[in-house]
Design an enzyme around this catalytic site. Structure first.
Site, PDB file in Angstrom:
ATOM      1  N   HIS A 175       0.714  -1.389   0.096  1.00  0.00           N
ATOM      2  CA  HIS A 175       0.037   0.534  -0.322  1.00  0.00           C
ATOM      3  C   HIS A 175       0.807   1.335  -0.287  1.00  0.00           C
ATOM      4  O   HIS A 175       0.294   2.532  -0.291  1.00  0.00           O
ATOM      5  CB  HIS A 175      -0.649  -0.338   1.338  1.00  0.00           C
ATOM      6  CG  HIS A 175      -2.063   0.150   1.095  1.00  0.00           C
ATOM      7  ND1 HIS A 175      -2.510   1.918   0.611  1.00  0.00           N
ATOM      8  CD2 HIS A 175      -3.289   0.460   1.510  1.00  0.00           C
ATOM      9  CE1 HIS A 175      -3.307   2.426   0.570  1.00  0.00           C
ATOM     10  NE2 HIS A 175      -4.297   1.641   1.027  1.00  0.00           N
ATOM     11  N   ASP A 393      -9.211  -5.243 -18.745  1.00  0.00           N
ATOM     12  CA  ASP A 393      -8.891  -6.314 -19.371  1.00  0.00           C
ATOM     13  C   ASP A 393      -8.159  -6.182 -20.841  1.00  0.00           C
ATOM     14  O   ASP A 393      -7.536  -5.841 -21.084  1.00  0.00           O
ATOM     15  CB  ASP A 393      -9.926  -5.570 -20.601  1.00  0.00           C
ATOM     16  CG  ASP A 393     -10.239  -6.733 -21.898  1.00  0.00           C
ATOM     17  OD1 ASP A 393      -9.992  -7.666 -21.976  1.00  0.00           O
ATOM     18  OD2 ASP A 393     -10.561  -6.269 -22.993  1.00  0.00           O
TER      19      ASP A 393
END
Length: 446
Positions: A175, A393
């Site tokens: 993070h 994608d």
């Protein structure tokens, strides 16, 4: 939850983990496809320092007919090498700067990449709506024997092939490298590269020194997010003595509207957002379910995206954490004696507090104190409801599903967008078994 139900839950989780029985190959390092700056340290801002936890996520792809998963690992590996040219610090390793802060050593050595095979179909994984570390953890590569985050690369990737022809991409990302929005932009950029793009739609803005502390630091707010709260309710014993049960609660648009109506009832608030209403409800319900003593101070922490709140705003594509923690404090007795509108109002006030000056003060507070936000007697709500991870994608269509492997700390509750139009919110949390039953009853009332 009764002993029998608890036993069944544990047995189901174990059987899913056994069913998957993932076999991993040896990890290889994927360096950037072209030469990148090495031998220097890459600056991490004070907003990056406080949240150096590993976040594990999984994306599952059902292969469309005609294109199987055979070349998925090769395609993702090649695209990772290309995207790392733009995001070159991710190919380095974490280190400590002369100021004794986290930094990135730009070694260019690359990100660990693992290919794996699962003994089951993608459908057997379930819908990823509930964290399941034993099963889903098999889909993400963790460096064995790493004792602290300095021994873990900023990012690892694992592509797992399933018997049905589908595959998953499991990521373990630190993070301190980016917040949710930054991670989403990175994954979507990687996917663009896999689809053959020559340029990135959102190139990363690399210079984090725009968030340097002021000299001398100016602390203009109390920053109660760092307060250490005494546990007068025996929470340590409760969590230590029982297994943590993970569950998700789905709030569809109708149910979310009922939550907002609850928050607006009584006339305390003229308006409130879904986030404010749901956070107030969940904070109150968790406090009740844990049976906190009336005099127990309880703290709510959540992140506010500061990108547009800074003056001037952070540049588009800012690579790093642009989020700032804000807080609300109340005793358990006050929280439970008041309606949901009071808790929602406190959340609203905490959001309002986050101005440019508040955020600069938070940056300076860390500079002066090196304090870490305390999670004692705290609920930390993190929201992924606005993150469009379905844009990932890689050439096999959008992910059929995506989600977290686990929650980074026991005090964390995650709000995750759900459903076709992302209009529903899944509330994910882990609680001791006895408290989870009480929390479920409170949720069933809505």
């Amino acid at each position: 939850m009764g002993a029998e139900a608890k036993h069944i839950g544990v047995a189901m989780a174990e059987s899913k983990a056994q069913l998957m029985s993932v076999k991993r190959g040896e990890p290889t390092l994927v360096p950037p496809a072209e030469a990148t700056p090495t031998g220097e340290q890459y600056y991490l801002s004070n907003l990056d320092q406080n949240i150096a936890v590993i976040v594990q996520t999984v994306y599952c792809f059902k292969c469309p007919s005609g294109r199987g998963h055979e070349d998925a690992a090769d395609a993702l590996r090649a695209a990772l090498a290309r995207v790392l040219v733009h995001y070159h610090p991710l190919a380095g390793r974490l280190g400590i700067s002369p100021e004794m802060k986290l930094t990135v050593e730009c070694t260019g050595e690359g990100a660990p990449f693992v290919e794996a095979d699962a003994a089951c179909d993608l459908a057997d994984v379930g819908d990823l709506s509930t964290p399941d570390p034993a099963a889903l953890g098999q889909l993400v590569y963790s460096v064995p024997g790493a004792k602290n985050i300095l021994e873990m690369p900023p990012i690892t990737a694992q592509v797992t092939r399933f018997k049905c022809g589908g595959f998953s991409l499991g990521l373990a990302m630190n993070h301190c490298m980016f917040d949710g929005l930054g991670a989403m932009e990175f994954v979507n950029s990687w996917a663009e590269m896999a689809r053959g793009a020559a340029e990135l739609t959102v190139p990363p803005f690399m210079d984090r020194t725009v968030l340097r502390a002021r000299d001398p630091p100016v602390i203009s707010f109390p920053h109660r997010e760092f307060d250490e709260i005494a546990d007068v309710s025996g929470m340590a014993a409760l969590y230590g003595g029982q297994e943590l049960i993970y569950r998700s609660f789905c709030f569809d648009p109708d149910r979310l509207e009922r939550v907002r109506a609850l928050a607006l009832a009584g006339g305390d608030l003229e308006r409130c957002t879904t986030f404010e209403a749901l956070s107030g409800l969940v904070w109150r319900a968790r406090t009740a379910a844990l049976g906190l003593a009336p005099e127990q101070q309880t703290k709510l922490l959540f992140a506010v995206d500061g990108r547009r709140r800074f003056v001037p705003p952070l540049p588009k594509g800012y690579f790093g954490n642009g989020i700032v923690l804000t807080n609300a404090l109340a005793t358990a007795g006050d929280l439970l004696a008041s309606p949901v509108s009071r808790a929602a109002g406190m959340v609203q006030e905490a959001v309002r507090m986050v101005t440019d000056e508040y955020m600069r003060s938070a940056v300076d507070y860390f500079e002066a104190t090196r304090a870490r936000p305390s999670l004692a007697s705290t609920l930390l709500i993190t929201t992924w409801s606005r993150l469009a991870f379905d844009g990932a994608d890689f050439g096999w269509g959008e992910p059929a599903m995506s989600g977290p492997v686990t929650l980074p700390e026991k005090e964390v509750i995650l709000f995750l967008a759900h459903g076709k139009e992302r209009k529903s919110i899944n509330v994910l949390l882990g609680l001791p078994a006895s408290a989870m039953g009480a929390f479920k009853e409170l949720m069933d009332e809505i």
